[in-house]
Write a protein that holds these residues in place. Structure first.
Motif, PDB file in Angstrom:
ATOM      1  N   TYR A 199      -3.400   5.140   3.760  1.00 55.67           N
ATOM      2  CA  TYR A 199      -2.753   4.219   3.813  1.00 55.67           C
ATOM      3  C   TYR A 199      -1.627   4.251   2.386  1.00 55.67           C
ATOM      4  O   TYR A 199      -2.180   4.237   1.400  1.00 55.67           O
ATOM      5  CB  TYR A 199      -3.546   3.064   3.533  1.00 55.67           C
ATOM      6  CG  TYR A 199      -2.434   1.513   3.947  1.00 55.67           C
ATOM      7  CD1 TYR A 199      -1.275   1.620   4.649  1.00 55.67           C
ATOM      8  CD2 TYR A 199      -2.976   0.077   3.731  1.00 55.67           C
ATOM      9  CE1 TYR A 199      -0.400   0.440   4.802  1.00 55.67           C
ATOM     10  CE2 TYR A 199      -2.301  -0.788   3.814  1.00 55.67           C
ATOM     11  CZ  TYR A 199      -1.059  -0.667   4.317  1.00 55.67           C
ATOM     12  OH  TYR A 199      -0.103  -1.686   4.484  1.00 55.67           O
ATOM     13  N   LEU A 201       0.141   2.288   0.809  1.00 55.48           N
ATOM     14  CA  LEU A 201       0.111   1.374  -0.095  1.00 55.48           C
ATOM     15  C   LEU A 201      -0.774   1.631  -1.186  1.00 55.48           C
ATOM     16  O   LEU A 201      -0.457   1.420  -2.536  1.00 55.48           O
ATOM     17  CB  LEU A 201      -0.012  -0.191   0.393  1.00 55.48           C
ATOM     18  CG  LEU A 201       0.166  -1.399  -0.332  1.00 55.48           C
ATOM     19  CD1 LEU A 201       1.493  -1.378  -1.157  1.00 55.48           C
ATOM     20  CD2 LEU A 201      -0.082  -2.583   0.561  1.00 55.48           C
ATOM     21  N   LEU A 205       1.534   5.227  -3.533  1.00 52.20           N
ATOM     22  CA  LEU A 205       2.139   4.332  -4.235  1.00 52.20           C
ATOM     23  C   LEU A 205       1.634   3.593  -5.489  1.00 52.20           C
ATOM     24  O   LEU A 205       2.227   3.387  -6.401  1.00 52.20           O
ATOM     25  CB  LEU A 205       2.698   2.792  -3.158  1.00 52.20           C
ATOM     26  CG  LEU A 205       3.659   1.900  -3.541  1.00 52.20           C
ATOM     27  CD1 LEU A 205       4.946   2.874  -3.878  1.00 52.20           C
ATOM     28  CD2 LEU A 205       3.903   0.955  -2.937  1.00 52.20           C
ATOM     29  N   SER A 221       2.624   3.722   6.530  1.00 49.87           N
ATOM     30  CA  SER A 221       2.562   2.266   6.589  1.00 49.87           C
ATOM     31  C   SER A 221       2.336   1.961   8.036  1.00 49.87           C
ATOM     32  O   SER A 221       2.395   2.736   8.889  1.00 49.87           O
ATOM     33  CB  SER A 221       3.715   1.618   6.128  1.00 49.87           C
ATOM     34  OG  SER A 221       5.061   2.134   7.308  1.00 49.87           O
ATOM     35  N   GLU A 241      -7.160  -2.954   6.775  1.00 49.38           N
ATOM     36  CA  GLU A 241      -7.358  -1.999   5.363  1.00 49.38           C
ATOM     37  C   GLU A 241      -8.894  -1.799   5.438  1.00 49.38           C
ATOM     38  O   GLU A 241      -9.495  -2.732   5.413  1.00 49.38           O
ATOM     39  CB  GLU A 241      -6.559  -2.526   4.193  1.00 49.38           C
ATOM     40  CG  GLU A 241      -5.276  -2.823   4.028  1.00 49.38           C
ATOM     41  CD  GLU A 241      -4.761  -3.198   2.701  1.00 49.38           C
ATOM     42  OE1 GLU A 241      -4.589  -2.495   1.689  1.00 49.38           O
ATOM     43  OE2 GLU A 241      -4.264  -4.300   2.717  1.00 49.38           O
ATOM     44  N   LYS A 272       2.742  -8.327   4.404  1.00 45.28           N
ATOM     45  CA  LYS A 272       2.002  -7.792   3.123  1.00 45.28           C
ATOM     46  C   LYS A 272       3.129  -6.493   3.055  1.00 45.28           C
ATOM     47  O   LYS A 272       3.350  -6.511   1.653  1.00 45.28           O
ATOM     48  CB  LYS A 272       0.612  -7.390   3.196  1.00 45.28           C
ATOM     49  CG  LYS A 272       0.148  -6.692   1.961  1.00 45.28           C
ATOM     50  CD  LYS A 272      -1.292  -6.635   1.980  1.00 45.28           C
ATOM     51  CE  LYS A 272      -1.820  -6.042   0.631  1.00 45.28           C
ATOM     52  NZ  LYS A 272      -3.373  -5.646   0.772  1.00 45.28           N
ATOM     53  N   GLU A 273       3.307  -5.586   3.847  1.00 43.16           N
ATOM     54  CA  GLU A 273       3.865  -4.583   3.553  1.00 43.16           C
ATOM     55  C   GLU A 273       5.326  -4.723   3.084  1.00 43.16           C
ATOM     56  O   GLU A 273       5.964  -4.140   2.325  1.00 43.16           O
ATOM     57  CB  GLU A 273       4.190  -3.667   4.682  1.00 43.16           C
ATOM     58  CG  GLU A 273       2.565  -2.891   5.166  1.00 43.16           C
ATOM     59  CD  GLU A 273       2.548  -2.160   6.251  1.00 43.16           C
ATOM     60  OE1 GLU A 273       1.549  -1.233   6.356  1.00 43.16           O
ATOM     61  OE2 GLU A 273       3.761  -1.642   6.966  1.00 43.16           O
ATOM     62  N   ALA A 276       5.560  -5.915  -0.339  1.00 36.54           N
ATOM     63  CA  ALA A 276       5.567  -4.883  -1.124  1.00 36.54           C
ATOM     64  C   ALA A 276       6.713  -4.043  -1.304  1.00 36.54           C
ATOM     65  O   ALA A 276       6.646  -2.950  -2.241  1.00 36.54           O
ATOM     66  CB  ALA A 276       4.176  -4.136  -0.944  1.00 36.54           C
ATOM     67  N   LEU A 278       7.751  -1.984   1.228  1.00 37.30           N
ATOM     68  CA  LEU A 278       7.523  -0.536   1.718  1.00 37.30           C
ATOM     69  C   LEU A 278       8.535   0.215   2.455  1.00 37.30           C
ATOM     70  O   LEU A 278       8.567   1.195   2.792  1.00 37.30           O
ATOM     71  CB  LEU A 278       6.162  -0.735   2.670  1.00 37.30           C
ATOM     72  CG  LEU A 278       5.035  -0.760   1.855  1.00 37.30           C
ATOM     73  CD1 LEU A 278       3.667  -0.310   2.730  1.00 37.30           C
ATOM     74  CD2 LEU A 278       4.637   0.112   0.602  1.00 37.30           C
ATOM     75  N   THR A 283      11.201   1.375  -3.819  1.00 37.02           N
ATOM     76  CA  THR A 283       9.929   0.858  -4.044  1.00 37.02           C
ATOM     77  C   THR A 283       8.918   2.469  -4.501  1.00 37.02           C
ATOM     78  O   THR A 283       8.114   2.310  -5.426  1.00 37.02           O
ATOM     79  CB  THR A 283       9.226   0.643  -2.773  1.00 37.02           C
ATOM     80  OG1 THR A 283       9.908  -0.745  -2.523  1.00 37.02           O
ATOM     81  CG2 THR A 283       7.582  -0.024  -3.170  1.00 37.02           C
ATOM     82  N   TYR A 284       9.539   3.509  -4.259  1.00 35.27           N
ATOM     83  CA  TYR A 284       8.878   4.659  -4.555  1.00 35.27           C
ATOM     84  C   TYR A 284       9.289   5.385  -5.462  1.00 35.27           C
ATOM     85  O   TYR A 284       8.498   6.520  -5.986  1.00 35.27           O
ATOM     86  CB  TYR A 284       8.952   5.589  -3.138  1.00 35.27           C
ATOM     87  CG  TYR A 284       8.367   5.090  -1.926  1.00 35.27           C
ATOM     88  CD1 TYR A 284       6.742   5.455  -1.688  1.00 35.27           C
ATOM     89  CD2 TYR A 284       8.938   4.086  -1.148  1.00 35.27           C
ATOM     90  CE1 TYR A 284       6.219   4.759  -0.633  1.00 35.27           C
ATOM     91  CE2 TYR A 284       8.107   3.953   0.121  1.00 35.27           C
ATOM     92  CZ  TYR A 284       6.884   3.826   0.401  1.00 35.27           C
ATOM     93  OH  TYR A 284       6.361   3.340   1.459  1.00 35.27           O
TER      94      TYR A 284
END
Length: 408
Positions: A199, A201, A205, A221, A241, A272-273, A276, A278, A283-284
């Motif tokens: 995963y 996240l 990440l 994701s 998860e 949630k993703e 965050a 994603l 973000t990366y």
């Protein structure tokens, strides 16, 4: 041009490059290291469908026809699969008439557990050497890569399946959308496809750079996976998860044509993703810096250990460990040798680093040793093994947070 392996988008954004990396499960004897292959290991993000992926992709026939990983060698993995088998039986009401297919079945450990409930189990795996072990254990195994093409042949001989499993194999498949289509074809009415994968996240990440290697073409994701599944007539009905392998997703899918009851956890995880970020390439952006920090901190930690120990040992030679050693440029000046339970790796050398691999008896009980934890996702199991060999060792654990522990 670099294009997305899921949606075909051509505007991929670079995330991190680990340079030319050896193929992490190709362990050779010392006299054959000249045959070793290296390939670029570059990670990209697709802004169209949010999929994180490698480009270029190594031909899977170069990675999987002969394979050095055995599911049955890690006690933690065997126990996990036993628990999973029990959960599948109870959760899906499997019985003696249920038909189960596992894609990427390795040495048949999971199917061997399910054979206690139903005799109708079948595996498919491209690694000849590993499939032979499954057959020897009584698990019928097709030696091939799974695809929509092989699904047609399997359907013709075996009919539909109530459960299709794919643990840590979907992300290994360059045309994973075709794999999903093949799984969809083989599902009986009301049948379920269950997959697990790294995963993005909690792994890439969060700085788990050792999750990146040529076999892991994708790091999913839920959003990217659900989008690809919908294109072949599958819908995600459950997703959660799980802690295994440093942070994974377990996803359950069913045909769109079936009356699907979707668990509330799916929407919660998608939220949630989104929170965050994603779905955003920005973000990366910190991933490359985290990779450099990990390398510098690990090398500094090893230098401290080397000053106080006569021997420094690598604990485990998993794929992730091979990535870590090569990313950090480790040699025999840093690690004297590596110990691993897998017979297919013992007596050979670590890809790229050429550090020798032995079984655990190589560790002398009274030696002044220190160690680098390379199988950190099996931390408890590995530390227990080390305690049986020595009662005084310092161990550097690089991930998920760099720390030093003492075995006493």
């Amino acid at each position: 041009m670099t294009v997305c392996g899921a949606c075909g988008g051509g505007a991929l954004e670079p995330v991190v490059s680990l340079g030319a990396m050896p193929h992490v499960n190709t362990f050779l004897t010392a006299d054959r290291v000249a045959e070793e292959e290296r390939s670029p290991l570059d990670v990209y993000f697709c802004p169209s469908c949010t999929l994180v992926q490698l480009s270029p992709v190594v031909d899977p026939r170069r990675l999987f026809t002969e394979y050095a990983y055995l599911t049955s060698t890690a006690r933690t993995t065997v126990a996990y699969l036993a628990d999973l088998a029990t959960a599948l039986v109870r959760g899906f009401g499997l019985s003696a008439s249920s038909r189960v297919l596992e894609i990427g079945s390795n040495d048949g450990t999971l199917l061997g557990q399910l054979r206690g409930v139903t005799p109708h189990v079948l595996g498919i795996d491209p690694a000849r050497n590993v499939a032979a072990r499954a057959e020897a254990a009584g698990v019928r195994t097709i030696v091939d890569f799974f695809s929509s093409r092989t699904a047609i042949a399997i359907e013709g001989e075996h009919g539909p399946f109530d459960l299709v499993l794919a643990l840590n194999v979907v992300a290994h498949t360059p045309d994973f959308v075709d794999l999903l289509a093949g799984a969809r074809r083989l599902l009986a009415p009301g049948g379920r496809f269950v997959m697990e994968c790294a995963y993005v996240l909690p792994t890439i990440l969060a700085g788990e750079i050792d999750t990146i290697y040529h076999e892991h073409v994708y790091c999913f994701s839920l959003r990217a996976l659900a989008s690809a599944a919908a294109r072949v007539g599958l819908t995600v009905v459950d997703a959660r998860e799980i802690a295994v392998q440093g942070g994974s997703l377990r996803v359950v899918m069913q045909p769109l044509s079936f009356h699907n009851e979707i668990d509330a956890g799916v929407a919660a995880l998608l939220r949630k993703e989104h929170d965050a970020g994603l779905h955003l390439g920005a973000t990366y952006a910190p991933v490359a810096a985290r990779a450099r920090t990990l390398r510098d901190d690990l090398r500094a930690g090893l230098d401290r250990l080397r000053c106080t120990a006569d021997v420094v040992v690598g604990l485990g030679a998993p794929a992730r460990g091979v990535v870590l050693m090569n990313h950090c440029g480790l040699t025999r000046a840093d690690l004297d040798f590596v110990v691993d339970d897998t017979p297919l790796k013992q007596g050979k050398v670590v890809p790229g680093c050429h550090i020798p691999v032995f079984d655990w008896t190589r560790i002398e009980k009274d030696g002044n040793i220190a160690a680098l934890m390379l199988s950190w996702n099996y931390r408890r199991e590995v530390l227990d093994k080390l305690r049986r060999r020595t009662t005084n060792a310092r161990v550097l654990v690089p991930l998920p947070t760099m720390e030093e522990v003492r075995v006493a």
